[in-house]
Design an enzyme around this catalytic site. Sequence first.
Site, PDB file in Angstrom:
ATOM      1  N   ARG A   9       0.798  -1.220   0.000  1.00  0.00           N
ATOM      2  CA  ARG A   9       0.000   0.000   0.000  1.00  0.00           C
ATOM      3  C   ARG A   9       0.833   1.273   0.000  1.00  0.00           C
ATOM      4  NH1 ARG A   9      -2.014   0.665   5.923  1.00  0.00           N
ATOM      5  NH2 ARG A   9      -0.696  -0.729   7.092  1.00  0.00           N
ATOM      6  N   THR A  15      10.293   1.523   3.751  1.00  0.00           N
ATOM      7  CA  THR A  15       9.841   0.998   2.464  1.00  0.00           C
ATOM      8  C   THR A  15      10.979   0.458   1.616  1.00  0.00           C
ATOM      9  OG1 THR A  15      10.010   3.211   1.497  1.00  0.00           O
ATOM     10  CG2 THR A  15       7.873   2.571   2.428  1.00  0.00           C
ATOM     11  N   ARG A  70       1.619  -4.093   3.595  1.00  0.00           N
ATOM     12  CA  ARG A  70       2.629  -3.269   4.272  1.00  0.00           C
ATOM     13  C   ARG A  70       3.032  -2.131   3.337  1.00  0.00           C
ATOM     14  NH1 ARG A  70       8.772  -5.049   6.368  1.00  0.00           N
ATOM     15  NH2 ARG A  70       9.644  -2.953   6.224  1.00  0.00           N
ATOM     16  N   HIS A  71       3.433  -1.001   3.928  1.00  0.00           N
ATOM     17  CA  HIS A  71       4.033   0.081   3.146  1.00  0.00           C
ATOM     18  C   HIS A  71       5.447  -0.354   2.757  1.00  0.00           C
ATOM     19  CE1 HIS A  71       0.808   2.890   3.922  1.00  0.00           C
ATOM     20  NE2 HIS A  71       0.942   2.770   5.223  1.00  0.00           N
ATOM     21  N   VAL A  72       5.617  -0.851   1.550  1.00  0.00           N
ATOM     22  CA  VAL A  72       6.931  -1.321   1.112  1.00  0.00           C
ATOM     23  C   VAL A  72       6.982  -1.253  -0.408  1.00  0.00           C
ATOM     24  CG1 VAL A  72       6.208  -3.758   0.999  1.00  0.00           C
ATOM     25  CG2 VAL A  72       8.635  -3.196   1.339  1.00  0.00           C
TER      26      VAL A  72
END
Length: 406
Positions: free
Chosen positions: A109, A142, A167-169
């Site tokens: 995301r 990230t 996950r923010h990645v």
Amino acid sequence: MKKKQQHPGGGADPWPHGAPLGGAPPGPGSWKRRVPLLPFLRFSLRDYGFCMATLLVFCLGSLFYQLSGGPPRFLLDLRQYLGNSTYLDDHGPPPSKVLPFPSQVVYNRVGKCGSRTVVLLLRILSEKHGFNLVTSDIHNKTRLTKNEQMELIKNISTAEQPYLFTRHVHFLNFSRFGGDQPVYINIIRDPVNRFLSNYFFRRFGDWRGEQNHMIRTPSMRQEERYLDINECILENYPECSNPRLFYIIPYFCGQHPRCREPGEWALERAKLNVNENFLLVGILEELEDVLLLLERFLPHYFKGVLSIYKDPEHRKLGNMTVTVKKTVPSPEAVQILYQRMRYEYEFYHYIREQFHRLKRKFGLKSPVGKAPPRPHFFIPTPLETEEPIDDEEQDDEKWLEDIYKR
């Protein structure tokens, strides 16, 4: 009294009742001739020890076999043949689980693109449909080293399927490390709107008290917290200039160092990854259509998502994630942002065009006309209003509900 008969060598007669049938009583050397006919009856201590050792090895081997793979197969077959035992049914290997396709989904995301709203929906859907929702508490890392990528991919790949990892990645190439490449999904939004939402969220948080600005950025100085957005842009502060503004493309480009450098290389690689690895990339401005298509493509994850999203109780929770104290920059500041984010806008328009083409295939309406040469900023949507939505607000796009019912 009758005396016992004795054989010529002395002692009692071994055949007291007469010679065996078919011949005379054995002579003195007859025992030596009969013993070799039964050699298996002769044992020494060494033979006895060898037999016991063989039996012990067999027992130990059988024990290890049963611990590793269950009871011996021939016993199970025998019991099943005899029909007087359900041991095979009770203790045999469990039937293989039939998994839906795809059973491995990653939602990497993008920050401030409605991801918290979607995660709220996923938590409800995971309980409803029984898939494994794997979330991460890491929100500010990230970009990963090679070892961190390997470790994360290993942890994701060993999750119970079907799973959805979020996950923010930045994009991870599973096949590079020998793993099965999952299906990716994501949502982006107008780049300037995303930047402004992040700018004020870092300073003032949202309507949720537990994640206010003092908790998120406790070390931020007061003069920085209340820095005017126009001054930040026009005076070229680091937060309002590149490479900070080059934010969306790296989520699709990947972990390569050049993915963080604004330019054509990162842009084209991001487009390539979208075409090859992403099932759907939607735009936040048309979130209901995104959810509708996700339900069509991934029903075992998103079935019923639109009705949950439109539920008044969920709308209350969704509005708690709206950033507060947002202000509109001057037209001059917006134009400067637009120029600095030209690669971000090229990617955004590319995704928007693809998304609208996909909607047309499913008979969904899209805004009439071509994309404007300059973005339409600050169009109110349910996720961008500064005040919570009234519970009795009616949805004007009734056609979406009709499509959902079909």
